[in-house]
Design an enzyme around this catalytic site. Sequence first.
Site, PDB file in Angstrom:
ATOM      1  CB  THR A 125      -0.995   0.066   1.173  1.00  0.00           C
ATOM      2  OG1 THR A 125      -1.927  -1.008   1.093  1.00  0.00           O
ATOM      3  CG2 THR A 125      -1.818   1.373   1.084  1.00  0.00           C
ATOM      4  CD1 TRP A 167      -1.486  -6.126   2.540  1.00  0.00           C
ATOM      5  CD2 TRP A 167      -1.085  -6.832   4.617  1.00  0.00           C
ATOM      6  NE1 TRP A 167      -2.368  -5.482   3.382  1.00  0.00           N
ATOM      7  CE2 TRP A 167      -2.138  -5.898   4.662  1.00  0.00           C
ATOM      8  CE3 TRP A 167      -0.664  -7.406   5.809  1.00  0.00           C
ATOM      9  CZ2 TRP A 167      -2.769  -5.533   5.850  1.00  0.00           C
ATOM     10  CZ3 TRP A 167      -1.284  -7.034   6.998  1.00  0.00           C
ATOM     11  CH2 TRP A 167      -2.329  -6.116   6.995  1.00  0.00           C
ATOM     12  CG  ASN A 213      -4.760  -7.780   3.911  1.00  0.00           C
ATOM     13  OD1 ASN A 213      -5.485  -7.639   4.881  1.00  0.00           O
ATOM     14  ND2 ASN A 213      -4.716  -6.893   2.914  1.00  0.00           N
ATOM     15  CD  GLU A 214      -8.044  -5.846   1.887  1.00  0.00           C
ATOM     16  OE1 GLU A 214      -7.397  -5.442   0.897  1.00  0.00           O
ATOM     17  OE2 GLU A 214      -8.575  -5.092   2.707  1.00  0.00           O
ATOM     18  CD  GLU A 289      -7.335  -3.264   6.209  1.00  0.00           C
ATOM     19  OE1 GLU A 289      -6.609  -4.283   6.207  1.00  0.00           O
ATOM     20  OE2 GLU A 289      -7.385  -2.461   5.260  1.00  0.00           O
ATOM     21  NE  ARG A 411     -11.866   0.595   0.802  1.00  0.00           N
ATOM     22  CZ  ARG A 411     -10.648   0.921   1.209  1.00  0.00           C
ATOM     23  NH1 ARG A 411     -10.276   0.617   2.435  1.00  0.00           N
ATOM     24  NH2 ARG A 411      -9.806   1.527   0.424  1.00  0.00           N
TER      25      ARG A 411
END
Length: 685
Positions: A125, A167, A213-214, A289, A411
């Site tokens: 990120t 991640w 992650n995600e 998160e 979001r």
Amino acid sequence: MQRRHFVLLYYGLCKAEILPEWFLLTSVGEIHTHSSPNMRTHCLLFIISCILGCSAEFYVIDDRVGLGREFDGIGGLSGGGATSRLLVNYEEPYRSQILDFLFKPNFGASLHILKVEIGGDAQTTDGTEPSHMHSKDEANFFRGYEWWLMKEAKKRNPNIKLIGLPWAFPGWVGEGTQWPYFFPNVTADYVVTWIYGAKQHHNLDIDYIGIWNERKYDPVYIKVLRDTLDSVGYTNVGIIAADGDWSIAAAMLENPYLNDAVEVIGVHYPGTKTVEEALLTEKKLWSSEDYSTFNDDIGAGCWARILNQNYVNGRMTSTISWNLIASYYENLSFGGDGLMTAEEPWSGHYLVESPIWMTAHTTQFTQPGWFYLQTVGNLAHGGSYVALTDRQGNLTIVIETMTHNHSQCIRPPLPQFDVSPQKATFQLKGSFVSAHLTDLQMWYSKLDFETKKDTLFQNLPVSTQVYNGSFTLRLDVDEVYTITTVNTGQRGSYPEPPKSRPFPKNYSDDFTVDNPPFSEAPYFADQTGVFEYFRNSTDNGSHAFTLRQVVTERPVTWARDADQTISIIGDYNLDVSCAVLIETPITGGVFLAARVDQGGESVREAKGVFYWIYANGTYKVTNDIGLSGTREGVWYTLTLSVVSFVASPLKGYAFGIGQGQNNKQNISLTVPKSLISLRERKGNK
């Protein structure tokens, strides 16, 4: 005296409640009934007057109907990625002050949970975080700063819970693929090695571990990870899955082995909503998160609203903020999205933002292991309330009245709703009545978007008076109240930190550090690849101390990493001079850049002024290519002086250092007496 009951109608609520005759509504007056007809007539007139004009809504706080879910705490996330990068470079006492505002109990945010990224050598990120295992044949548990941060958090709060989550992964984990699940035993061993290093080298007990992650979860890998943890004695380390959406819940209902392996269902940005399948698993539900919003007052409103409503609407018992602290260059992705801001270690300046105090309304008056009551909910005229107890007589009620336009998170999109001023009466029942509570502490915040004069986390001098088990509050919009029996709350403070100032106009570093406290040099923020201090034992001269790019295999990435390895530093209006050594023949290269306009997840699209040299003897500036006579194994000093801005000034960073063509070779950086030298540009603008 004969006890009788009557039906009390609440103005504005289409419902009725059976109450004892001796009920007291503090905002209006007492109701006492004996056998006297005159008193009963008075009560009847009172009921009629309430029907016609009483605006107080009535809410019950009661533990007789049983307790709700166990509260697991409020946390912050360092990583995903490199969001705490600049914090380590603050001088004392400012660094310790910042840490106190985050972790010290009864001082600031007083966080219960710290979640960190397990570095994977890739962009996640706002930068890359180094892996503890660049290759499968070595391990180093002192790279990066997350170890340090966890120890500092534990130093302040020994009970803080620690979570690790990958991640990205080093390339060797994927065996040359971009998929860490092809070899689940390899990936599980890699993650468990990180947990081992935390304990053996830093005396840190990791409480929970995540998956990826995600990204898509793999049931086989989750079960292998659980078995691996158990086989080496980490039976108390819980697995959180899958740090994305709710889809794993349905799979857990169908797969008992998967269900047994997962302790917590963790989701990201759920919009305070859950799904039926998740509730049916009877597992802990966390917003693992959330927030991810600029830390102004709207961000504070977002945070205050979801801290309550994640449980009221979604029965989630923990909420974790991405990110913990905005301690990275502001123009990177999601600048200023932390609970507070500390992005100027060169000045010592930091900002304790309003989300810190929204956090304190919950964290300073509850602890993991408390229980929510079942009597929680939404207020009749907008907002919400939760109530928690330690089952030892303590009670904390948190009320928020955040309006739609002043509490939008980044979001997901927030459906429209209305909030208006209101009067609310809270009736204590069950053990809270038998405890004879008469005085409750009140802590108050008001986000004032009209006057811009906020009231943040103030202990009101007059305690809340409880009469016959009830109290009434007049609630305005965009407010937070904490009503509590806990009397240890405190709004911590320090003298004002130094004033903000830009990155130094003249800065240099020769990297001459025998035992560096961190693997990264001050102010460098890696964007692709990993640059570490390196002692060049083959050079007894001016190039003995260097900064070296050490990733030689493309990682299992999370974002769109650049093909070149890149680190950034400073401001955009600087001249740059740097000595470089290309270690890889033919294909090796290095660039120096100024006026770089992109970093973080967008680093692949970065534009600026790039000066490239290659081991094959060529160079180029932007699109101009010519012979430079350069080759590997020789030190060169690159100087980049940009005479004027481009047509529109580019926000960005002083420069990037990276290697050219691909990321499969090493480069080292140094200059005699000063590895890197940055000077303010004095020419045309």
